[in-house]
Design a protein around this motif. Structure first.
Motif, PDB file in Angstrom:
ATOM      1  N   ALA A 161      41.315  39.312  60.245  1.00 45.90           N
ATOM      2  CA  ALA A 161      40.623  39.212  61.381  1.00 45.90           C
ATOM      3  C   ALA A 161      39.660  40.498  61.294  1.00 45.90           C
ATOM      4  N   ASP A 162      39.850  41.463  60.820  1.00 52.87           N
ATOM      5  CA  ASP A 162      39.074  42.759  60.996  1.00 52.87           C
ATOM      6  C   ASP A 162      38.322  43.188  59.400  1.00 52.87           C
ATOM      7  N   TRP A 163      38.607  42.209  58.513  1.00 57.48           N
ATOM      8  CA  TRP A 163      38.228  42.709  57.086  1.00 57.48           C
ATOM      9  C   TRP A 163      37.510  41.539  56.359  1.00 57.48           C
ATOM     10  N   ARG A 164      36.296  41.893  55.786  1.00 61.85           N
ATOM     11  CA  ARG A 164      35.964  40.869  54.828  1.00 61.85           C
ATOM     12  C   ARG A 164      35.177  41.551  53.471  1.00 61.85           C
ATOM     13  N   PRO A 165      35.648  41.278  52.290  1.00 56.95           N
ATOM     14  CA  PRO A 165      35.233  42.025  51.260  1.00 56.95           C
ATOM     15  C   PRO A 165      33.531  41.744  51.337  1.00 56.95           C
ATOM     16  N   ALA A 166      32.582  42.699  50.997  1.00 57.73           N
ATOM     17  CA  ALA A 166      31.250  42.607  50.808  1.00 57.73           C
ATOM     18  C   ALA A 166      31.010  42.304  49.520  1.00 57.73           C
ATOM     19  N   SER A 167      31.118  40.964  49.657  1.00 54.47           N
ATOM     20  CA  SER A 167      30.959  39.845  48.300  1.00 54.47           C
ATOM     21  C   SER A 167      31.409  40.831  46.749  1.00 54.47           C
ATOM     22  N   ILE A 168      32.674  41.409  47.295  1.00 58.55           N
ATOM     23  CA  ILE A 168      33.098  42.530  46.224  1.00 58.55           C
ATOM     24  C   ILE A 168      33.714  41.824  45.110  1.00 58.55           C
ATOM     25  N   THR A 169      34.041  40.564  45.215  1.00 60.91           N
ATOM     26  CA  THR A 169      34.744  39.678  44.028  1.00 60.91           C
ATOM     27  C   THR A 169      33.726  39.445  43.127  1.00 60.91           C
ATOM     28  N   ASP A 170      32.577  39.838  43.339  1.00 61.55           N
ATOM     29  CA  ASP A 170      31.574  39.628  42.332  1.00 61.55           C
ATOM     30  C   ASP A 170      31.304  40.944  41.401  1.00 61.55           C
ATOM     31  N   SER A 171      31.565  42.050  41.855  1.00 65.32           N
ATOM     32  CA  SER A 171      31.250  43.310  41.370  1.00 65.32           C
ATOM     33  C   SER A 171      31.943  43.320  39.802  1.00 65.32           C
ATOM     34  N   VAL A 172      31.178  43.847  39.171  1.00 63.33           N
ATOM     35  CA  VAL A 172      31.407  43.730  37.523  1.00 63.33           C
ATOM     36  C   VAL A 172      32.498  44.772  37.194  1.00 63.33           C
ATOM     37  N   ASP A 173      32.837  45.630  38.048  1.00 67.89           N
ATOM     38  CA  ASP A 173      33.665  46.774  37.808  1.00 67.89           C
ATOM     39  C   ASP A 173      35.223  46.571  38.460  1.00 67.89           C
ATOM     40  N   LEU A 174      35.135  45.400  39.000  1.00 66.60           N
ATOM     41  CA  LEU A 174      36.365  45.215  39.799  1.00 66.60           C
ATOM     42  C   LEU A 174      37.790  45.307  38.920  1.00 66.60           C
ATOM     43  N   ARG A 175      37.689  44.921  37.781  1.00 67.92           N
ATOM     44  CA  ARG A 175      38.942  44.802  36.812  1.00 67.92           C
ATOM     45  C   ARG A 175      39.289  46.338  36.856  1.00 67.92           C
ATOM     46  N   ALA A 176      38.051  46.994  36.379  1.00 67.01           N
ATOM     47  CA  ALA A 176      38.504  48.770  36.085  1.00 67.01           C
ATOM     48  C   ALA A 176      38.969  49.347  37.404  1.00 67.01           C
ATOM     49  N   ARG A 177      38.456  48.972  38.502  1.00 67.54           N
ATOM     50  CA  ARG A 177      39.142  49.565  39.545  1.00 67.54           C
ATOM     51  C   ARG A 177      40.560  49.030  40.224  1.00 67.54           C
ATOM     52  N   LEU A 178      40.850  47.913  39.557  1.00 66.94           N
ATOM     53  CA  LEU A 178      42.155  47.499  39.842  1.00 66.94           C
ATOM     54  C   LEU A 178      43.444  47.622  38.956  1.00 66.94           C
ATOM     55  N   ALA A 179      42.988  47.821  37.853  1.00 73.31           N
ATOM     56  CA  ALA A 179      43.954  47.986  36.658  1.00 73.31           C
ATOM     57  C   ALA A 179      44.407  49.463  37.071  1.00 73.31           C
ATOM     58  N   PRO A 180      45.616  49.457  36.945  1.00 77.41           N
ATOM     59  CA  PRO A 180      46.420  50.611  37.048  1.00 77.41           C
ATOM     60  C   PRO A 180      46.079  51.853  36.117  1.00 77.41           C
ATOM     61  N   PRO A 181      45.959  53.067  36.506  1.00 77.73           N
ATOM     62  CA  PRO A 181      45.634  53.952  35.236  1.00 77.73           C
ATOM     63  C   PRO A 181      46.657  53.947  34.315  1.00 77.73           C
ATOM     64  N   PRO A 182      46.152  54.164  32.879  1.00 77.36           N
ATOM     65  CA  PRO A 182      47.311  53.937  31.884  1.00 77.36           C
ATOM     66  C   PRO A 182      48.100  55.030  32.007  1.00 77.36           C
ATOM     67  N   ARG A 183      49.609  54.574  31.549  1.00 78.15           N
ATOM     68  CA  ARG A 183      50.541  55.582  31.765  1.00 78.15           C
ATOM     69  C   ARG A 183      51.180  55.935  30.362  1.00 78.15           C
ATOM     70  N   GLN A 184      51.528  57.223  30.522  1.00 80.31           N
ATOM     71  CA  GLN A 184      51.783  57.785  29.247  1.00 80.31           C
ATOM     72  C   GLN A 184      52.878  57.094  28.481  1.00 80.31           C
ATOM     73  N   MET A 185      53.855  56.879  29.257  1.00 78.76           N
ATOM     74  CA  MET A 185      55.217  56.207  28.722  1.00 78.76           C
ATOM     75  C   MET A 185      55.064  54.914  27.903  1.00 78.76           C
ATOM     76  N   GLU A 186      53.839  54.136  27.987  1.00 83.26           N
ATOM     77  CA  GLU A 186      53.809  53.096  27.219  1.00 83.26           C
ATOM     78  C   GLU A 186      53.279  53.453  25.760  1.00 83.26           C
ATOM     79  N   LEU A 187      52.620  54.460  25.704  1.00 80.53           N
ATOM     80  CA  LEU A 187      52.306  54.978  24.380  1.00 80.53           C
ATOM     81  C   LEU A 187      53.626  55.135  23.597  1.00 80.53           C
ATOM     82  N   PHE A 188      54.689  55.353  24.067  1.00 76.88           N
ATOM     83  CA  PHE A 188      55.778  55.430  23.129  1.00 76.88           C
ATOM     84  C   PHE A 188      56.588  54.008  23.105  1.00 76.88           C
ATOM     85  N   GLY A 189      56.071  53.166  24.144  1.00 82.11           N
ATOM     86  CA  GLY A 189      56.777  51.701  24.206  1.00 82.11           C
ATOM     87  C   GLY A 189      56.444  51.180  22.930  1.00 82.11           C
TER      88      GLY A 189
END
Ligand code: SF4
Lengths: 413, 482
Positions: free
Chosen positions: A385-413
């Motif tokens: 009701a109070d929010w609409r993304p500003a055509s944000i779904t098109d922005s190129v860096d969306l993936r980078a912004r949504l991917a969680p920061p790399p975690r150290q642990m996985e380097l051991f995984g």
């Protein structure tokens, strides 16, 4: 060699069983022992009685009857040519262990598997004897999962289902070529036909019980299988396809994925490095998308990259959404359940809560904050009701912004 | 919501007898609501909490209720009662008031319970979830110990500490499962005893009332330790599902610390075999380094339970002094160069006219490698592999501190800076240059001096003093600073 104590053999035969992913004890028929004659009960949901430091649930006594084996599958720590300590239990010892653990509320039941001694059928008979004794001699009403041996006499394999809540036969590797190379004693045709026979027996028993109330139950918790990931060259896309085929053709309850873990004394044919644990996790997520989120296997396969691999840094639902930006944003107040389930970050529980809450008023971001774990991830994909993304779904860096920061642990995984 | 007709402005103190008795609460709440008592005017308290005395043995609940001429019809619905069933068992004393507020609001809004975004509903649902989780955890984590009773039969006895009032709620579960054996579940608030025929409730017990041991626990612990895969540590996941508060009554949980330590050492061994364990981005502040080394387990020294010792001194310094590793005193103090070798160094620095306060001091290896001998911890030189691994932190520190000059004390420090074993005899006293342009000056470690005696000690101390004096001159000469 000195005879090993019960405790030492338990260590060896539990250690050898830990590569099996499944420990589920859910989904069987409800039983109890209020009559005071038997021991144990099952509810719809199994209970995890403990968690190990590897994060896995311990619900069953998961052991091998023996880790002696006449087969030589390369990925298996118990293969004939492997140099591990060997041990065996008698059926009686397994029965006693199960009962004494169960009486102390350590476990929900037993998950029994075995290396192959003498012959497949001989081994299968021993496994069945454990289950029979628990059920008949001790009126055990807890959970039993038997890992059956596909090469055994089909009649034996089917008998397993009469005592066990769940039976499983591992397909082992996602591709036939992989199986032929890494498990020379096994045959994918034989494995599939055994899975097929059990599937049929389950369906028949269900039918029979509809007509005769006293018809015997047959593996009421169904059938599952396991695939090893990362030991052969199969891509995620191939694995998803294979799993889907198994679900469709045999009505399996679960397909488990087990990231190949370099085993002590590994054979030289195997890759030295194990696949990242995250890969296994992503495969489970893709499995869920198909089973609970209304995705088709083909759609999940679309979320993979050019090599057919799922991204490790983002989950498959987000990967799919990023490739199908035209389907977003989705209006939280108008969308159907199916559409809501496609929004990255919305789980089945959150979707149910949204459907319920929006019957009364139009939802705002703040409401959503109470119904979901985090709205930051959701915002680019939704309208409220109070929010609409500003055509944000098109922005190129969306993936980078949504991917969680790399975690150290996985380097051991 | 405004007060309804018949409401009074009096405070009502309501005593609840049993902490988890929904029926009794319902009676009281219904009477209050029928009398039009607004939620703000009700104070709920539990009998056992001593509240009774506080209010001078307050009158029976009904007595303090107004009796309105025309009681209002009070209705609850299934959704409310279903949730109340759980919420009433919550340990939060505010649960009674919350439930009453919900019941009260429900009279004006029949669909209230369908609004999970409402803050009261949201709160009650959260409490309900916590209670259901605790019910579930009790089913999972009760551990029985067997004792033989006088008649030769076994009784299975457990000590358990639930978070909420969930014992009664679980009676049925344990009966369904264990009706054929005698059992008792003892908790601080309430105990249950089953003798094969009837279930008896008894008041709370003490942990000492439960048996101390059971031989089968050893088998169970061995099972727990063997079924876990040390190649995949997910401690966070484990703690989420098996919160620490339950650990003390779980025999298997006693093993957790040693299993984790073992797995980490194993991980470290894998690292030593070649994988690069460090994250791509180096730390950007000295605090990050301090935090990073505290958590660092990349080599086996980090897994020995000692604390890491970060560098000390100004964040930007012209001179960086690098030692080998923290020793016993340094580890205890959490500061570098505070033990005997540090004191000796201090003395020589003063003598050479170098001010410790303006110098940054750090070590090549951040954890203390030692071998326990009796109660003492005997210093052990770190291996080349460990020095090379830990070098990552030293380089991060150098990048931030940007010293003009680095003084390496001893062979380990030399290795950490040069990336190869230094030839102390040749290279001592020659000015070298590091890749980033800083000067490098090599000398012995003061702990070497401490091991000498008599004339040899005097001679070496003089040489050491000489090295420092020349270092000071180089620092003062502008030419030495590129
Ligand atoms: S000594 Fe260095 S590398 Fe080893 S654990 Fe400690 S900080 Fe990490």
């Amino acid at each position: 060699m000195a005879r090993l104590s019960l405790a030492e053999r338990l260590e060896i035969l539990a250690d050898a069983a830990k590569y099996d992913a499944s420990c589920a004890s859910s989904g069987t028929s409800k039983r109890n022992s209020r009559d005071g004659k038997g021991l144990g009960s099952t509810e719809g949901m199994g209970i995890c009685h403990a968690y190990a430091p590897d994060g896995r649930c311990i619900s069953l006594l998961k052991i091998l009857l023996t880790n002696h084996c006449i087969f030589d599958c390369h990925y298996c720590v118990n293969r004939k040519s492997s140099n591990v300590r060997r041990a065996r239990f008698t059926p009686r010892e397994v029965v006693d262990l199960t009962l004494s653990f169960y009486r102390r509320n350590y476990i929900e039941g037993l998950f029994l598997s075995s290396g192959i001694v003498r012959s497949s059928s001989h081994t299968m008979e021993q496994l069945i004897e454990v289950a029979r004794s628990l059920r008949e001699d001790h009126a055990f009403r807890g959970y039993i999962h038997l890992k059956t041996i596909p090469e055994a006499d089909p009649q034996l394999v089917e008998r397993a289902g009469l005592w066990a809540d769940r039976v499983s036969i591992n397909v082992e590797l996602p591709t036939d070529a992989g199986l032929a190379r890494l498990a020379p004693d096994k045959d994918s045709g034989q494995i599939e036909s055994a899975i097929g026979r059990i599937g049929d027996a389950i369906v028949e028993a269900k039918d029979a019980r509809k007509r005769f109330r006293h018809a015997p139950r047959f593996a009421p918790a169904g059938q599952s299988t396991q695939m090893i990931v990362g030991a052969d060259g199969a891509s995620d896309s191939q694995i998803i396809g294979r799993a889907n085929g198994l679900y469709d053709r045999f009505g399996l309850r679960r397909v488990y994925y087990s990231a190949f873990s370099p085993i002590p004394d590994a054979s030289a044919v195997l890759p030295l490095r194990r696949p990242p644990l995250m890969r296994e996790h992503r495969l489970y997520q893709s499995d869920w998308l198909v089973r609970f989120y209304g995705f088709s296997a083909t759609e999940v396969q679309q979320a993979t990259d050019a090599e057919g691999m799922l991204a490790l840094d983002i989950d498959p639902k987000l990967a799919w959404a990023l490739k199908h930006r035209e389907s977003f944003p989705i209006d939280i107040n108008l969308a159907t359940r199916e559409q809501l389930l496609r929004v990255p970050g919305l789980g089945t529980r959150a979707v149910a809560a949204i459907l319920q809450a929006r019957r009364h008023h139009r939802l705002r971001l703040e409401d959503l904050g109470r119904l979901t774990r985090s709205i930051a991830r959701l915002r680019p994909f939704i309208v409220t009701a109070d929010w609409r993304p500003a055509s944000i779904t098109d922005s190129v860096d969306l993936r980078a912004r949504l991917a969680p920061p790399p975690r150290q642990m996985e380097l051991f995984g | 919501m405004t007060a309804r007709p018949g409401a009074t402005s009096r405070q009502h103190c309501i005593l609840v007898e049993r902490p988890d008795d929904l029926e009794a609460w319902r009676e009281q709440a219904r009477a209050l609501a029928a009398a039009g008592v607004v939620p703000e005017h009700v104070i709920w308290s539990l009998q056992s909490s001593g509240a009774a005395d506080l209010f001078g043995g307050a009158a029976a609940p009904a007595a303090c209720l107004p009796s309105p001429a025309a009681p209002l019809a009070v209705r609850a619905n299934e959704a409310f009662l279903g949730l109340a069933e759980s919420v009433i068992r919550h340990r939060d004393p505010a649960r009674f008031a919350l439930l009453y507020r919900l019941l009260w609001r429900l009279q004006g809004d029949r669909r209230l319970m369908e609004k999970p975004a409402d803050s009261d509903v949201h709160c009650a649902m959260a409490m309900g979830r916590q209670v259901r989780r605790d019910i579930h955890k009790m089913r999972a984590f009760v551990r029985f110990r067997a004792v033989t009773e006088p008649d030769g039969g076994d009784r299975y006895i457990a000590w358990f500490e639930p978070e909420h009032h969930v014992v009664r709620a679980n009676a049925r579960f344990f009966l369904d499962r264990f009706a054929s054996q005698r059992w008792s579940i003892l908790t601080p608030d309430l105990c249950l005893h089953w003798d094969g025929e009837s279930l008896v409730e008894a008041p709370g017990a003490d942990p000492r009332d439960a048996p101390r041991e059971d031989a089968t626990e050893d088998l169970w612990q061995r099972y727990y330790a063997s079924i876990f895969n040390p190649a995949r540590l997910k401690v966070g996941m484990m703690v989420k599902e098996m919160p620490r508060r339950y650990w003390k009554n779980l025999p298997e949980a006693q093993l957790i610390p040693q299993l984790i330590a073992g797995a980490q050492a194993r991980e470290a061994a894998m690292v030593a075999q070649g994988a690069d364990p460090f994250p791509a981005a180096p730390p950007e502040t000295l605090e990050e380094i301090a935090q990073g080394i505290a958590a660092c387990r990349r080599c086996p020294i980090g897994c020995n339970g000692t604390r890491a010792v970060p560098g000390e001194g100004p964040a930007r310094a012209r001179l960086l002094i690098v030692g080998e590793q923290p020793g016993d005193s340094e580890e205890c103090a959490g500061r570098p160069f505070v033990g005997p070798a540090g004191q000796l160094l201090d003395r020589h620095l003063r003598q050479a006219g170098l001010d410790r306060a303006s110098i940054r001091l750090t070590n090549a290896v951040k954890h203390f490698r030692f071998e326990p001998r009796g109660k003492r911890r005997i210093h052990q030189t770190p291996t080349a592999g460990q020095i090379d691994l830990c070098r990552w932190w030293l380089e991060a520190e150098r990048r931030l501190v940007k010293p003009d000059m680095v003084l390496a004390l001893g062979a380990s420090a030399g290795r950490a800076l040069l990336g190869r074993a230094p030839r102390l005899a040749d290279e001592r006293g020659t000015a070298m240059r590091l890749a980033d342009g800083a000067g490098l000056w090599l000398t012995v470690h003061p702990s070497y001096l401490l091991r000498l005696e008599g004339a040899a000690r005097d001679r070496e101390e003089a040489r050491f003093q000489d090295d420092l004096a020349r270092l000071r001159i180089m620092l003062e000469e502008p030419a030495a600073t590129p």
